[in-house]
Design a protein around this motif. Structure first.
Motif, PDB file in Angstrom:
ATOM      1  N   ASN A 322       0.801  -1.320   0.051  1.00 12.18           N
ATOM      2  CA  ASN A 322      -0.084  -0.037  -0.057  1.00 12.18           C
ATOM      3  C   ASN A 322       0.801   1.232   0.013  1.00 12.18           C
ATOM      4  OD1 ASN A 322      -2.278  -1.272   0.039  1.00 12.18           O
ATOM      5  ND2 ASN A 322      -2.531  -1.513   2.072  1.00 12.18           N
ATOM      6  N   GLY A 323       2.036   0.921   0.182  1.00 15.46           N
ATOM      7  CA  GLY A 323       2.883   2.298  -0.105  1.00 15.46           C
ATOM      8  C   GLY A 323       3.291   2.867   1.214  1.00 15.46           C
ATOM      9  N   ARG A 324       2.829   2.366   2.306  1.00 17.05           N
ATOM     10  CA  ARG A 324       3.090   3.047   3.469  1.00 17.05           C
ATOM     11  C   ARG A 324       4.396   2.831   4.197  1.00 17.05           C
ATOM     12  NH1 ARG A 324       0.661   7.867   3.965  1.00 17.05           N
ATOM     13  NH2 ARG A 324      -1.409   7.891   3.806  1.00 17.05           N
ATOM     14  N   MET A 325       5.067   1.578   3.831  1.00 17.87           N
ATOM     15  CA  MET A 325       6.077   1.065   4.599  1.00 17.87           C
ATOM     16  C   MET A 325       7.273   0.946   3.782  1.00 17.87           C
ATOM     17  SD  MET A 325       4.881  -0.867   8.131  1.00 17.87           S
ATOM     18  CE  MET A 325       3.453  -1.620   7.768  1.00 17.87           C
ATOM     19  N   ASP A 326       8.441   1.009   4.067  1.00 17.87           N
ATOM     20  CA  ASP A 326       9.649   0.804   3.271  1.00 17.87           C
ATOM     21  C   ASP A 326       9.783  -0.712   3.359  1.00 17.87           C
ATOM     22  OD1 ASP A 326      12.817   0.046   3.272  1.00 17.87           O
ATOM     23  OD2 ASP A 326      12.579   2.187   2.185  1.00 17.87           O
ATOM     24  N   SER A 327      10.349  -1.464   2.338  1.00 19.85           N
ATOM     25  CA  SER A 327      10.391  -2.913   2.086  1.00 19.85           C
ATOM     26  C   SER A 327      11.369  -3.338   3.289  1.00 19.85           C
ATOM     27  CB  SER A 327      10.837  -3.142   0.917  1.00 19.85           C
ATOM     28  OG  SER A 327      11.890  -2.650   0.497  1.00 19.85           O
ATOM     29  N   GLN A 328      11.989  -2.467   3.669  1.00 22.66           N
ATOM     30  CA  GLN A 328      13.152  -3.321   4.732  1.00 22.66           C
ATOM     31  C   GLN A 328      12.392  -3.766   6.025  1.00 22.66           C
ATOM     32  OE1 GLN A 328      16.570  -3.326   4.647  1.00 22.66           O
ATOM     33  NE2 GLN A 328      15.953  -2.955   2.461  1.00 22.66           N
ATOM     34  N   VAL A 329      11.327  -3.405   6.183  1.00 22.19           N
ATOM     35  CA  VAL A 329      10.247  -3.911   7.422  1.00 22.19           C
ATOM     36  C   VAL A 329       9.984  -5.480   7.111  1.00 22.19           C
ATOM     37  CG1 VAL A 329       8.040  -3.594   6.615  1.00 22.19           C
ATOM     38  CG2 VAL A 329       8.410  -3.201   8.979  1.00 22.19           C
ATOM     39  N   LEU A 330      10.155  -5.907   6.132  1.00 20.87           N
ATOM     40  CA  LEU A 330      10.002  -7.347   5.842  1.00 20.87           C
ATOM     41  C   LEU A 330      10.944  -8.113   6.252  1.00 20.87           C
ATOM     42  CD1 LEU A 330       8.545  -6.996   2.081  1.00 20.87           C
ATOM     43  CD2 LEU A 330       7.260  -7.332   4.177  1.00 20.87           C
ATOM     44  N   HIS A 331      12.217  -7.681   6.441  1.00 23.77           N
ATOM     45  CA  HIS A 331      13.321  -8.395   7.018  1.00 23.77           C
ATOM     46  C   HIS A 331      13.083  -8.935   8.528  1.00 23.77           C
ATOM     47  CE1 HIS A 331      15.402  -7.717   3.413  1.00 23.77           C
ATOM     48  NE2 HIS A 331      15.871  -6.453   3.654  1.00 23.77           N
ATOM     49  N   THR A 332      12.199  -8.161   9.228  1.00 25.51           N
ATOM     50  CA  THR A 332      11.740  -8.622  10.534  1.00 25.51           C
ATOM     51  C   THR A 332      10.785  -9.603  10.763  1.00 25.51           C
ATOM     52  OG1 THR A 332       9.656  -6.978  10.796  1.00 25.51           O
ATOM     53  CG2 THR A 332      11.765  -6.038  11.166  1.00 25.51           C
ATOM     54  N   TYR A 333      10.258 -10.165   9.633  1.00 27.65           N
ATOM     55  CA  TYR A 333       9.525 -11.303   9.477  1.00 27.65           C
ATOM     56  C   TYR A 333      10.360 -12.675  10.102  1.00 27.65           C
ATOM     57  CZ  TYR A 333       7.275 -15.671   8.349  1.00 27.65           C
ATOM     58  OH  TYR A 333       6.871 -16.917   8.274  1.00 27.65           O
ATOM     59  N   PRO A 334      11.453 -12.778   9.302  1.00 22.49           N
ATOM     60  CA  PRO A 334      12.179 -13.991   9.747  1.00 22.49           C
ATOM     61  C   PRO A 334      13.083 -13.599  11.129  1.00 22.49           C
ATOM     62  CG  PRO A 334      13.376 -12.912   7.808  1.00 22.49           C
ATOM     63  CD  PRO A 334      11.889 -12.249   7.946  1.00 22.49           C
ATOM     64  N   LEU A 335      13.270 -12.475  11.408  1.00 17.06           N
ATOM     65  CA  LEU A 335      14.041 -12.167  12.667  1.00 17.06           C
ATOM     66  C   LEU A 335      13.120 -12.360  13.636  1.00 17.06           C
ATOM     67  CD1 LEU A 335      15.910  -8.733  11.834  1.00 17.06           C
ATOM     68  CD2 LEU A 335      16.740 -10.998  12.048  1.00 17.06           C
ATOM     69  N   GLU A 336      11.700 -12.115  13.682  1.00 15.33           N
ATOM     70  CA  GLU A 336      10.762 -12.159  14.836  1.00 15.33           C
ATOM     71  C   GLU A 336      10.346 -13.641  14.903  1.00 15.33           C
ATOM     72  OE1 GLU A 336       8.751  -7.926  15.362  1.00 15.33           O
ATOM     73  OE2 GLU A 336       7.643  -9.422  14.244  1.00 15.33           O
ATOM     74  N   ARG A 337      10.143 -14.283  13.640  1.00 13.35           N
ATOM     75  CA  ARG A 337       9.390 -15.714  13.799  1.00 13.35           C
ATOM     76  C   ARG A 337      10.359 -16.859  13.847  1.00 13.35           C
ATOM     77  NH1 ARG A 337       5.339 -16.157  16.148  1.00 13.35           N
ATOM     78  NH2 ARG A 337       4.730 -18.134  15.146  1.00 13.35           N
ATOM     79  N   MET A 338      11.693 -16.665  13.437  1.00 10.01           N
ATOM     80  CA  MET A 338      12.404 -17.817  13.365  1.00 10.01           C
ATOM     81  C   MET A 338      13.058 -18.208  14.739  1.00 10.01           C
ATOM     82  SD  MET A 338      14.968 -17.373  10.123  1.00 10.01           S
ATOM     83  CE  MET A 338      15.723 -19.218   9.978  1.00 10.01           C
ATOM     84  N   PRO A 339      13.080 -17.327  15.768  1.00 12.47           N
ATOM     85  CA  PRO A 339      13.505 -17.879  16.881  1.00 12.47           C
ATOM     86  C   PRO A 339      12.449 -18.352  17.676  1.00 12.47           C
ATOM     87  CG  PRO A 339      14.316 -15.551  16.757  1.00 12.47           C
ATOM     88  CD  PRO A 339      13.502 -15.889  15.486  1.00 12.47           C
TER      89      PRO A 339
END
Length: 540
Positions: A322-339
């Motif tokens: 939707n153009g509201r957030m930078d795509s860098q925020v997607l890197h937090t998905y594995p950072l949060e869910r893998m642990p």
């Protein structure tokens, strides 16, 4: 030239994880395409445990009540050696449960899937059945996908691809991510049967010298799930099919008495695996659910972990599309869910080995240990609550991840934590509700706690309407004796204040003791990569 189709998001796999991902994206205004190689929805029960955290997310979407109407609450567990009770945990003994759902809801997986499919249908997002993924070629800008529906080959260009296609994930294979781990020794069986006169409140685990057997109540009219390890002589029988007559002696040997089974609904044998993907994302592709991690059914963690994967990723992906957030925020998905996945694999593996892999000469010691442990936990409500929170995934947090920014005093609720379930008295409407009810609109919630002047409150309201008119919802809870539990949880004194920014997945992103909206702007822009602009265009 071949016709090429276009979509922002392609979801491969219409199990619980993929369906939840689609439903969440629709909630945030993104229309995905979802495919599955099967001919239609599953008609078998498969996973049957829906934990409190999953129910909280479904409640946020308005789907919890319909699901509760179709299943049976399980209020605890009992360990037995034959008719001898080793120990029991009763979740109804918790004094102050940390959720509105203080039980494990037992309902067949196909019912959970149907509820989500109906939500997709309401939003004109039908599943494309009998459609399988053939190949993926991706770069930093697009994923080019080839699909096959019967004899027809389709070419698609997708901004993002979600692999929710299970343990044998084609997405994972196409993008070259290894699935590290191993199968457990032996083969296991599942059977859905009707048992006359059994206890419907508790799950029963039978720990005999002959092996392990779990019996779980679900549905009405005495329907139960049996789960156990097949003896070696049954592992390699010629036919892949298995009948109840094949396992009846095993079941009764482990239970220690004749089980009054009057009907068999479904039975299957299978291998169990302990595996986790080396990565949960690569370029334009993400893995969720069993495509990312698989573990034993002990504790019923699998489907619930996949539902949480989807809830974690969907709001971030929608924000980028939707153009509201930078795509860098997607890197937090594995950072949060893998642990979280690693911890779940560790816990379920240990529990499973205690249940199934102890040498026969150690079984009496194992049973004594389990009996003493359960009795110790059962003596205090707080211990029961702590174990329940762990099983129900209520204690999952992202405190160490980049999106958690904690600028507040006190040792209570922290940034990264799940928003606690706390009943509240709404001073504005003079009604009783809870904090989770305030999170039912899609978007962020800005919660103001403490004593704030009307002038200051008006200024904050204007700022929210101007900067985040559809993406943030403002709630104010003034200090009062009626809401003391809320203020104690957040360590707010009678003369203090606190601002709490709650993410769309009901985890806390930011906490500060200072009521300063510029700090929220800083968090949104520098941590989330938020983009404020007048005309909303899609930026990928």
């Amino acid at each position: 030239m071949d016709n090429v189709n276009y979509t922002d998001v392609l979801i491969v796999g219409a199990g619980p994880s993929g369906l939840m991902m689609a439903a969440q994206l629709l909630r945030f205004g993104v229309q995905p395409v979802i495919i599955d190689s099967k001919s239609g929805p599953d008609r078998t029960s498969k996973a049957i445990a829906v934990h409190a955290r999953s129910l909280e997310l479904l409640r946020q979407m308005g789907l919890a009540d319909p699901l509760l109407a179709q299943g049976t609450p399980c209020y605890g567990m009992q360990l037995q050696s034959g008719r001898n009770i080793l120990g029991k945990l009763d979740f109804s003994q918790m004094d102050s449960p940390h959720t509105v759902f203080p039980f494990i809801h037992i309902v067949p997986q196909d019912k959970t899937e149907k509820l989500l499919i109906d939500r997709l249908t309401e939003n004109t997002c039908p599943v494309k059945w009998e459609t399988r993924l053939v190949s993926i070629r991706q770069d930093d800008k697009v994923a080019r996908v080839e699909l096959r529906n019967q004899e027809t080959v389709q070419k698609w260009e997708c901004k993002w691809v979600i692999g929710a296609d299970g343990i044998k994930s084609t997405v994972r294979e196409c993008i070259g991510i290894s699935f590290e781990g191993r199968p457990y020794h032996g083969r296991f069986f599942l059977a859905d049967v009707q048992i006359e006169g059994a206890d419907k409140r508790l799950a029963h685990f039978f720990m005999s010298k002959k092996g392990f057997l779990g019996i779980f109540p679900y549905g009405s009219n005495g329907r139960y799930r049996l789960f156990g390890l097949l003896p070696k002589e049954k592992e390699n029988q010629g036919s892949p099919d298995i009948q109840y007559a094949d396992i009846k002696p095993i079941v009764e040997e482990r239970v220690g008495f004749e089980l009054p089974v009057s009907q068999i609904f479904w039975i299957s044998r299978f291998l169990l695996h302990k595996r986790m993907a080396e990565q949960f994302a690569r370029q334009r592709c993400f893995l969720i659910g069993d495509a990312a991690h698989v573990h034993t059914p002990i504790g019923g963690q699998g489907m619930n972990s996949g539902i949480q994967d989807a809830a974690n990723l969907a709001w971030k992906l929608a924000g980028v599309i939707n153009g509201r957030m930078d795509s860098q925020v997607l890197h937090t998905y594995p950072l949060e869910r893998m642990p979280v996945a690693r911890a779940t694999l560790r816990t379920t593996d240990r529990a499973f080995k205690i249940m199934t892999a102890v040498p026969s000469w150690l079984l009496p010691l194992r049973n004594t240990f389990l009996s003493l442990g359960l009795r110790y936990i059962a003596k205090k409500s707080v211990r029961i609550g702590s174990l329940f929170d762990h099983i129900a995934q209520l204690d999952v947090h992202y405190r160490k991840a980049p999106l958690a920014v904690h600028h507040a005093t006190g040792r209570g609720v922290q940034a990264g934590d799940r928003l606690p379930f706390l009943p509240i008295f709404d001073e504005k409407t003079k009604t009783r509700t809870d904090l989770h009810r305030w999170c039912e609109k899609p978007g962020f919630v800005l919660l103001l706690l403490g004593t704030i002047s009307q002038h200051h409150l008006h200024q904050v309201g204007q700022w929210v309407r101007q900067k985040y008119p559809r993406e943030m919802h403002l709630y104010y809870l003034p200090y009062s004796g009626e809401n003391r539990d809320v203020f104690d949880a957040f360590d707010v004194k009678s003369d203090g204040t606190k601002i709490v920014l709650i993410r769309p997945d009901m985890h806390i992103g930011y906490i500060n003791d200072m009521l300063n909206v510029s700090l929220i702007d800083t968090y949104m822009e520098e941590v989330l990569g938020w983009k404020n602009f007048g005309h909303l265009s899609k930026i990928h």
